[in-house]
Design a protein around this motif. Sequence first.
Motif, mmCIF file in Angstrom:
data_model
loop_
_atom_site.group_PDB
_atom_site.id
_atom_site.type_symbol
_atom_site.label_atom_id
_atom_site.label_comp_id
_atom_site.label_asym_id
_atom_site.label_seq_id
_atom_site.Cartn_x
_atom_site.Cartn_y
_atom_site.Cartn_z
ATOM 1 N N THR A 324 0.835 -1.209 0.000
ATOM 2 C CA THR A 324 0.000 0.000 0.000
ATOM 3 C C THR A 324 0.866 1.254 0.000
ATOM 4 O OG1 THR A 324 -1.779 -1.127 1.210
ATOM 5 C CG2 THR A 324 -1.794 1.269 1.240
ATOM 6 N N SER A 328 1.207 4.141 -2.826
ATOM 7 C CA SER A 328 0.887 5.531 -2.503
ATOM 8 C C SER A 328 2.032 6.470 -2.875
ATOM 9 C CB SER A 328 0.553 5.654 -1.011
ATOM 10 O OG SER A 328 1.684 5.346 -0.209
ATOM 11 N N MET A 361 -2.755 0.677 -4.348
ATOM 12 C CA MET A 361 -3.185 1.117 -3.019
ATOM 13 C C MET A 361 -4.527 0.486 -2.649
ATOM 14 S SD MET A 361 -2.308 5.162 -3.514
ATOM 15 C CE MET A 361 -3.304 5.736 -2.151
ATOM 16 N N ILE A 454 -2.533 7.595 4.041
ATOM 17 C CA ILE A 454 -2.915 7.292 2.665
ATOM 18 C C ILE A 454 -3.963 8.283 2.172
ATOM 19 C CG2 ILE A 454 -3.788 5.501 1.121
ATOM 20 C CD1 ILE A 454 -1.095 4.902 2.415
#
Length: 637
Positions: A324, A328, A361, A454
């Motif tokens: 993730t 990002s 993501m 995020i």
Amino acid sequence: MNLIAVLILFPLVVSIVTFLVRKENIRSAVVRIGAVGTLGLTVYTALQYFNDGLRISLGETEMIEIFILVVEVGLAAYIIRLGIQTKKYLISVFSLFQTALILWFEFTQKHGIEVETSIVFDKLSGVMVLIVGVIGSLICLYAVGYMKGYHEHHTEVKDRQSFFLGVLFLFLSAMFGLVLSNNLMWLYFCWEITTFCSFLLIGYTKTPEARNNSLLALIINVGGGVAFAIAIVMIGMNFETLELSTLIAMKPEALVLIPVFLLCVAALTKSAQLPFSAWLLGAMVAPTPSSALLHSATMVKAGVYLIIRLAPLLGETSVGRIITLVGSITFLACSLLAIAQRDAKKVLAYSTIANLGLIVMCASIGTQEAIWAAILLVIFHAVSKSLLFLSVGSIEHQLGNRNIENMNILMHVSRKLSIYLTIGIAGMFLAPFGMLISKWVAMKSFIDSNNVIIVIILAYGSAATLFYWGKWIGTLLSNGVGKTDGHHGVFSLDEEIPIFLQAAIVVISCLAFPLISKVAIVPYLSEAFGGQAMAPIGLGNQLIMVIMMAVLILMPLGYIPLSKNSKARVTPIYMAGENAGDNEHFIAATGVKRKSELSNWYLEVYLGGKRFTFWSNMTAITLLAIGVLLVIWGWAL
């Protein structure tokens, strides 16, 4: 099974025939028939199996396995020899290692491992088949007219159209096999074929730049193949299975997460995520059809497709969190890097990498909401970005270059291309087109999963996205500074028909996204997670977005001149000085007549240099290194 076999083998046959034909008229006819045939087979296959799905259990596959091994060994021999000849020894080392590892596993460890389900056609693979078949066929059709014009403009490049068009169809065949394979050995084989096709197409012109970029793409993607091969061996030896569906159904324990992490690394290389993005940027040297097909709409989607498949094993795990963060960082960095670019294909390349990062993501978060957004992003990005690449390819022939700053006269040169390009750009960032809907759901899923960092990255990356798309569409709608000389390339029917159809697909898919969600995405999520999934956007909001879409389409029509002989009065443009009368020159303060120029000065010093790229790559490398340590630590415990 017969229909699936035909779907995979038909483009392969067309590829072989196209390779062999040298007469232009015959070759063009073969490609057109092959493209239409592939399109028809894709739609027919989807109609046959989309509702009920298909799981094929092949009994005796020895002949297929032998064929795959022979091709793999032959391909490895070629790549090893190529690496030695070009002194790119890392290619040879990677290829030798992964091939030796697969052969060792095949002849010493694989015995007794049964693959019950070799082919799976479910909702996700059905979506991918439609993307590959429909978009891919239109790009192949477009390539007929484009490549003819390409060699008229680039007389220094040797005409190898039979080779180029043949590789496009070979790639389609491999992609069909990749998205339908549940057998990891078969998936790996198709994965490597797409890598080789990419190498061949990037190096098509045989210039030093093209050759170096093709070798870079080969190094990075074969390196990803090494990770894939190690993962297969670990899965086979530790769990006595080679089925992707069986792997996904396991609990995310430490021993499972090691091969899952390796598969994710392979996916990151294929989808050109940081620090592996350099190969995709270098791939823009290839003719536009390959950029649209391999490097935007389909091949790079193979990586995110695999991560979406693995999503149930990611989520809250250490692997999920690392992937993730890599996605990002890629999304934010490449969105910022796109701002400073003048070359339209570079803007599209950075945008592609950034949006693939967004999909990574969403997929690695692992929640139903996020995966819903990821699949919708895959669909809308594929249709919009392929339209943009094809439009830019034809614009380059019309204007003689692909500098965004020069596209302010495009409305005078080709109103059709202006409209098509505007639709593609709108599909990427305007409400209520699908990309923005997907980002909305992505934001909601990140908030619901308490991923505050995020959310912040998504907000700033999306702001950068708005900046560069707004800059481009503003240039298009400025309607020109001065007129053109009228000497431009021909916009052939082979180019116009696929572009028109893709523009129609962009609009229709945005209007039909509630249906896509109901028919494809929600059923897939229900099957993948168990229980009854629900769309994260309610029916009321969906209807509002459809109405907004209709209004957005209808309103600008009144501002588009219906003919080139429009009687609308053109007023002189203010240039911070007296207009010389031609809308191109002005009288400066010193009384000197100067030409007006509009040029890209958007943060080039900060975002256009190598320093920003270097630190972005270093951040991604650090994250992956932490991921390796976490996986090893989890295994040791």
